[in-house]
Enzyme design. Sequence first.
Site, PDB file in Angstrom:
ATOM      1  N   SER A 297      -9.428  -0.309   7.711  1.00 19.07           N
ATOM      2  CA  SER A 297      -8.924  -0.104   6.356  1.00 19.07           C
ATOM      3  C   SER A 297      -8.302  -1.314   5.693  1.00 19.07           C
ATOM      4  O   SER A 297      -8.060  -1.300   4.491  1.00 19.07           O
ATOM      5  CB  SER A 297      -7.912   1.048   6.347  1.00 19.07           C
ATOM      6  OG  SER A 297      -8.550   2.272   6.570  1.00 19.07           O
TER       7      SER A 297
ATOM      8  N   SER B 258      -9.244   1.840   3.525  1.00 17.72           N
ATOM      9  CA  SER B 258      -8.394   2.605   2.628  1.00 17.72           C
ATOM     10  C   SER B 258      -7.382   1.754   1.868  1.00 17.72           C
ATOM     11  O   SER B 258      -6.656   2.268   1.017  1.00 17.72           O
ATOM     12  CB  SER B 258      -7.651   3.685   3.418  1.00 17.72           C
ATOM     13  OG  SER B 258      -6.811   3.116   4.407  1.00 17.72           O
TER      14      SER B 258
ATOM     15  N   LYS C 128       0.829  -1.197   0.000  1.00 19.45           N
ATOM     16  CA  LYS C 128       0.000   0.000   0.000  1.00 19.45           C
ATOM     17  C   LYS C 128       0.868   1.253   0.000  1.00 19.45           C
ATOM     18  O   LYS C 128       1.885   1.319   0.693  1.00 19.45           O
ATOM     19  CB  LYS C 128      -0.912  -0.015   1.236  1.00 19.45           C
ATOM     20  CG  LYS C 128      -1.893   1.147   1.331  1.00 19.45           C
ATOM     21  CD  LYS C 128      -2.709   1.004   2.600  1.00 19.45           C
ATOM     22  CE  LYS C 128      -3.729   2.117   2.768  1.00 19.45           C
ATOM     23  NZ  LYS C 128      -4.508   1.967   4.022  1.00 19.45           N
TER      24      LYS C 128
END
Length: 464
Positions: free
Chosen positions: A180, A156, A80
């Site tokens: 997330s 996220s 990420k």
Amino acid sequence: MSELTELTAVELVDGYRKGEFSPVEATRAALERADRIQPVVNAFVRLDAEGALAQARDSAERWRRGEPAGLVDGVPVTVKDILLMRGVPTLRGSKTVDPRRRWDEDAPSVARLREHGAVFLGRTTTPEFGWKGVTDSPLTGVTRNPHDVSRTAGGSSGGSAAAVAMGAGPLSLGTDGGGSVRIPAAFCGIFGMKPTYGRVPLYPASAFGTLSHVGPMTRDAADAALLMDVISGPDPRDWSALGPVTGSFVDALEGGVRGLRVAYSPSLGGQVAVRPAVAAAVRRAVERLAGLGAYVTEADPDFTDPVEAFHVLWFSGAARVTQHFGPHQRELLDPGLREICGLGARFSALDYLAAVDVRMKLGRRMGRFHQSYDLLVTPTLPLTAFEAGAEVPARSGLRRWTGWTPFTYPFNMSQQPAATVPVGVDADGLPVGLQIVAARHRDELVLRTAHALYEAGVARAVGN
């Protein structure tokens, strides 16, 4: 080669060991898949084919000599775009980050993967600074759901979830400050886990403080256990990291759920309206847990929704991220992020400490709860994926993403390990997740229970 993209990390390592295929072949297949899915779901900020293939060739030579560097040597992974990676900009979904600065340090989890010979395919998308439960940003646009591209992948860590779900690498590192990892994993039909806070070290420290965890996003629980064996353990840069792990998470997978005391809370005591298809899929999985020998009781942890306290902590963290921004930088921000930064800047120290009090009370409540129950099981989310590009479902009347994630953020506040496993789909073919929560430091129990569900065929990666 496309068949290699369907293999788990465990299966890839086994194949390398037996000489059935090489890390170069697996990496080429993953890169081809990533190139193919990128125009469809927009999971990546950056792909590094040249670097990945060079790493794969090095790995192939190590395997040829019978000297693998570690547990995931040659396995394609994604990271990420919140976590630092040496030699690559970490843009955090924001136009305010200068990509020309020096990028000469790995986050602890990235460093451990590098030491174990992982092949880094690229960086996955995130909303700006990871601030919300869906993935779209001013920098990279909208990330879409592999099962219906008109729907959100969640967030996220939405890019990571979409990449794993579509075969662009079996392992990904996500971050979870309020759900997330678990939110996008549930929406995309994969496994995602938020370990006990500090189990996986984090550096630099998150502006959201001790709400933010680093966790694995994988096709199943066995891969997550393998990844946890790599990334867990202390790092001197993280003052809040836990000490060394005793034993192996992979070794702890076996044993099943027989005799475990499981509290099943379908709606947190009636506080959450859960869609019927979600409720039905979760209940069927819970009944199967009982069939596997767990002692299942319908019981609630009996806490009041801590959303207002969470907002104080979360919005204050967002304000801290942007504290030194000038007017031009603020104009570049996601409008929703700009709004919560303004709210966060108005909270006082006393407001913050009052929110910490709520958090400590919740932690004590869950500590007592787990004296009676080994596990708490809930839906991961009360709904399936909604329209892409929106923070909340249309016509829901909700203002912020926390309005539809009431099962996830409380356990960031309490710092407990929690994971989501895919247990079915709704009438539109959209995945449903079941959440498993354990007491702090019982990460192996979460993984063991999830693994039992996979072994029984209750949980499985949802195909697309």
